[in-house]
Design a protein around this motif. Structure first.
Motif, PDB file in Angstrom:
ATOM      1  N   THR A   1       0.845  -1.186   0.000  1.00 44.45           N
ATOM      2  CA  THR A   1       0.000   0.000   0.000  1.00 44.45           C
ATOM      3  C   THR A   1       0.883   1.241   0.000  1.00 44.45           C
ATOM      4  O   THR A   1       1.488   1.587   1.013  1.00 44.45           O
ATOM      5  CB  THR A   1      -0.919   0.025   1.232  1.00 44.45           C
ATOM      6  N   LEU A   2       0.966   1.888  -1.154  1.00 45.52           N
ATOM      7  CA  LEU A   2       1.703   3.131  -1.299  1.00 45.52           C
ATOM      8  C   LEU A   2       0.712   4.264  -1.599  1.00 45.52           C
ATOM      9  O   LEU A   2      -0.493   4.021  -1.775  1.00 45.52           O
ATOM     10  CB  LEU A   2       2.740   3.016  -2.419  1.00 45.52           C
ATOM     11  N   GLU A   3       1.207   5.498  -1.660  1.00 48.34           N
ATOM     12  CA  GLU A   3       0.299   6.628  -1.890  1.00 48.34           C
ATOM     13  C   GLU A   3      -0.441   6.490  -3.220  1.00 48.34           C
ATOM     14  O   GLU A   3      -1.643   6.781  -3.309  1.00 48.34           O
ATOM     15  CB  GLU A   3       1.087   7.941  -1.875  1.00 48.34           C
ATOM     16  N   ASN A   4       0.269   6.042  -4.262  1.00 50.23           N
ATOM     17  CA  ASN A   4      -0.403   5.915  -5.558  1.00 50.23           C
ATOM     18  C   ASN A   4      -1.445   4.798  -5.553  1.00 50.23           C
ATOM     19  O   ASN A   4      -2.394   4.824  -6.334  1.00 50.23           O
ATOM     20  CB  ASN A   4       0.611   5.723  -6.686  1.00 50.23           C
ATOM     21  N   VAL A   5      -1.285   3.825  -4.661  1.00 50.97           N
ATOM     22  CA  VAL A   5      -2.288   2.765  -4.528  1.00 50.97           C
ATOM     23  C   VAL A   5      -3.543   3.320  -3.861  1.00 50.97           C
ATOM     24  O   VAL A   5      -4.675   2.987  -4.249  1.00 50.97           O
ATOM     25  CB  VAL A   5      -1.715   1.570  -3.736  1.00 50.97           C
TER      26      VAL A   5
END
Length: 365
Positions: free
Chosen positions: A46-50
């Protein structure tokens, strides 16, 4: 209405959180279990773009293999990528759920998926997990024994490998005398009573303890139920780290390496010295697997596929097996496909979406 709790309960049938490693951080990391689900986005990380992708695709639940929050957060002010993800998820009402090593330890989890992708058969766990099997003994009147056994069996007690409804039963006599405030269902208050009883013994997987105890209490005739639970030394052969399987036909080491490189879509494979040994029996362990080198040797593996091996660990191959480092992301990349397929089969009233974001932080030139 389907809630996050419903999704979590379904995932935990595949990967009970009790089987996660002690160092791990699993379960619902952000959000409220009571929230109604509008859509699920499945990702490896889970990253910001996700989170942005989840917002765009109207998914208010992210099911992530890796936990974005791994160790404790003392501040949440956006000073690093973990804090920024948590802030963005909370502001956007996006929940984050993770299962990580619970799915690693599942018989139908991460490593089974790697075996399936590679075409390995005759799969079994490489390192069976310890302290996962418990034993319950309880004492019940003979005429109630059958009903009680069946109730506990229905909740998963008494399963041993390929067998179920397993129990051990010993007949004897139980004695008791109810005190002034007692209300005995058999016998008379204040009078010593002797009852023909059966000692029922069953084993069970530790995550089932609550359900099995409830079944016992609900189906036991006594006001006060005598029972004991112990953890036994037997290893669970279907719960644990890594997996080992076999190719239908053996292959040369170079052919094996080229096959793995192509099948796992990796740009680089680091491996130990070639020995000329044919490859047929292969151990796999998604993620960082150097701790399992000796286990792979003992299991008779010709090759061991995992990731994150250090320089000196390649020496441990000792011409007994081919250590094959395919990369951390590459070894776990198919996990999100596994989860999408599993959840799509269970839930049809909203979208289960495979994230299209590549979250691998490692690049090759």
């Amino acid at each position: 209405m389907t809630t996050i709790r419903d999704i979590a309960n379904s995932i935990e049938k595949l990967a009970p959180l009790n089987y996660a490693e002690g160092f791990d951080n699993v379960g619902l990391l952000v959000g409220d279990y009571k929230t109604e689900v509008t859509g699920v986005l499945v990702t490896l990380d889970t990253l910001e773009n996700v989170v942005d992708e989840a917002i765009e695709k109207n998914c208010n639940l992210i099911v992530s293999f890796h936990p974005i929050v791994f160790s404790g957060l003392k501040k949440i002010n956006g000073s690093n990528y973990v804090e920024r993800v948590v802030i963005k998820a909370i502001k956007s009402n996006i929940a984050i759920y993770t299962m990580h090593t619970a799915l690693d330890n599942s018989f139908n989890g991460v490593n089974a998926k790697i075996c399936d992708v590679l075409g390995l058969s005759n799969k079994h766990i490489l390192i069976p997990q310890k302290n996962t099997i418990k034993k319950l003994l309880t004492y019940v009147p003979i005429e109630n024994a059958d009903r009680l056994r069946k109730a506990m069996f229905a909740k998963g007690a008494g399963k041993i490998g390929k067998y179920d409804n397993c129990s051990f039963n010993v007949a004897g006599f139980g004695t008791y005398r109810g005190g002034e405030d007692s209300n005995p269902t058999i016998g008379t208050k204040g009078v010593l009573h002797t009852e023909k009883e059966i000692i029922i013994g069953v084993i069970f997987e530790k995550h089932l303890e609550g359900a099995i105890l409830k079944a016992m209490f609900d189906n036991h005739p006594y006001e006060e139920v005598a029972y004991e639970i112990t953890t036994i030394e037997n290893k669970h052969q279907q719960i644990g780290m890594g997996m080992i399987g076999e190719f239908e036909n053996e292959m040369k080491e170079t052919d094996f390496l080229n096959f793995v490189k192509k099948t796992l879509h990796t740009d680089c494979i680091r491996h130990s010295k070639l020995s000329g040994k044919k490859i047929k029996k292969v151990a796999v362990l998604g993620g960082s697997g150097s701790f399992a080198i000796e286990d792979a040797k003992r299991a008779g593996a010709d090759a061991f596929i995992s990731a994150d091996f250090k320089y000196h660990e390649f020496y441990k191959a000792e011409n007994q097996l081919l250590i094959t480092d395919v990369g951390h992301y590459e070894s776990e990349q198919f996990t999100k496909n596994l989860l999408v397929d599993y959840l799509t089969e269970k839930f049809t009233n909203f979208a289960i979406i495979l994230s299209d974001k590549i979250t691998n932080p490692i690049y090759y030139i």
